[in-house]
Design a protein around this motif. Sequence first.
Motif, short mmCIF file in Angstrom:
data_model
loop_
_atom_site.label_atom_id
_atom_site.label_comp_id
_atom_site.label_asym_id
_atom_site.label_seq_id
_atom_site.Cartn_x
_atom_site.Cartn_y
_atom_site.Cartn_z
N ARG A 181 8.49 -8.53 -4.33
CA ARG A 181 7.99 -7.98 -3.00
C ARG A 181 8.19 -6.86 -3.23
O ARG A 181 7.11 -6.08 -2.50
CB ARG A 181 8.80 -8.66 -2.11
N VAL A 182 9.10 -6.02 -3.63
CA VAL A 182 9.23 -4.50 -3.77
C VAL A 182 7.91 -4.06 -4.65
O VAL A 182 7.26 -2.90 -4.12
CB VAL A 182 10.59 -4.19 -4.36
N TYR A 183 7.68 -4.45 -5.50
CA TYR A 183 6.30 -4.00 -6.31
C TYR A 183 5.19 -4.14 -5.46
O TYR A 183 4.29 -3.18 -5.58
CB TYR A 183 6.40 -5.03 -7.56
N HIS A 184 4.91 -5.08 -5.06
CA HIS A 184 3.68 -5.45 -4.28
C HIS A 184 3.76 -4.56 -2.88
O HIS A 184 2.54 -4.02 -2.60
CB HIS A 184 3.58 -6.80 -3.55
N ALA A 185 4.85 -4.24 -2.41
CA ALA A 185 4.82 -2.88 -1.31
C ALA A 185 4.51 -1.73 -1.71
O ALA A 185 3.60 -1.11 -1.19
CB ALA A 185 5.92 -3.11 -0.68
N ASP A 188 -1.83 1.58 -7.81
CA ASP A 188 -1.71 1.59 -9.16
C ASP A 188 -0.72 0.88 -9.86
O ASP A 188 0.46 1.39 -9.51
CB ASP A 188 -1.70 3.25 -9.52
N PRO A 189 -1.00 -0.09 -10.88
CA PRO A 189 0.32 -0.82 -11.19
C PRO A 189 1.52 -0.06 -11.91
O PRO A 189 2.46 -0.33 -11.55
CB PRO A 189 -0.52 -1.77 -12.18
N GLU A 243 5.23 0.13 -10.49
CA GLU A 243 6.41 -0.12 -11.13
C GLU A 243 7.39 0.84 -11.04
O GLU A 243 8.53 0.80 -10.95
CB GLU A 243 6.00 -0.61 -12.54
N ASP A 244 7.13 2.32 -11.31
CA ASP A 244 7.83 3.14 -11.02
C ASP A 244 8.50 3.37 -9.93
O ASP A 244 9.54 3.82 -9.50
CB ASP A 244 6.96 4.79 -11.28
N ALA A 245 7.59 3.28 -8.73
CA ALA A 245 8.07 2.99 -7.37
C ALA A 245 8.95 2.04 -7.11
O ALA A 245 10.14 2.15 -6.59
CB ALA A 245 6.99 3.07 -6.35
N LEU A 295 2.93 9.74 -3.89
CA LEU A 295 1.47 10.03 -3.58
C LEU A 295 1.52 11.57 -3.29
O LEU A 295 0.90 12.53 -3.58
CB LEU A 295 0.79 9.13 -2.39
N ARG A 296 2.56 11.87 -2.28
CA ARG A 296 2.72 13.44 -1.78
C ARG A 296 2.94 14.44 -2.90
O ARG A 296 2.36 15.13 -3.05
CB ARG A 296 3.65 13.42 -0.64
N LYS A 297 3.87 13.73 -3.77
CA LYS A 297 4.57 14.78 -4.82
C LYS A 297 3.39 15.05 -6.08
O LYS A 297 3.15 15.91 -6.41
CB LYS A 297 5.72 14.10 -5.43
#
Length: 183
Positions: free
Chosen positions: A23-27, A34-35, A39-41, A78-80
Amino acid sequence: MASEYVYVTESVFQHIYSLYHQRVYHAAQKVLRDPQLAEDAAQETFIKAYRNLDKLEDVSKAGAWLATIASRTAIDMLRKEGKRKFISIELASWELEQHYLEHIVIEEVELRETKRELEQDIRKLKPKLQEVLTLRYVKDMKESEIAANLSLTKSTVKTRLYRAKQLIKAEREYRDMIMVRET
């Protein structure tokens, strides 16, 4: 005492991780598209969640809590990285609304499943334990009222409530252990 707290926290965290990683990965994926960045997020989300696990007041809302952290973490990434693409305000608003509605539906389904499992666990109890649980949590009666209603002592009611809760807890832990082994 402190080591017990860490163990319980790590145990709870491992359970939360196994339940909500996808769920976290899909969010994150919805935001980043970007896969690898997703995953990093997701990894960063669980690091943040672990550090703030004490702020999670209701474990049943862990999924929504983690999804929110994941979305915000992805936006920060994204911002960074300066990779933010132009999206109209209307589209961004619509996507966020859809994302929010999806989480509400998922949580409702998870809540119903938990309630169904709890009802099944209660039905497995002896009738005298079912009775005190029903009066306490469905009818919202106090222990003294239950004792008067069933012509029992208050200590007997307390004992039955304790035993019922322990049996249900053991059943849930067993079921969770089986689920973890199956994954």
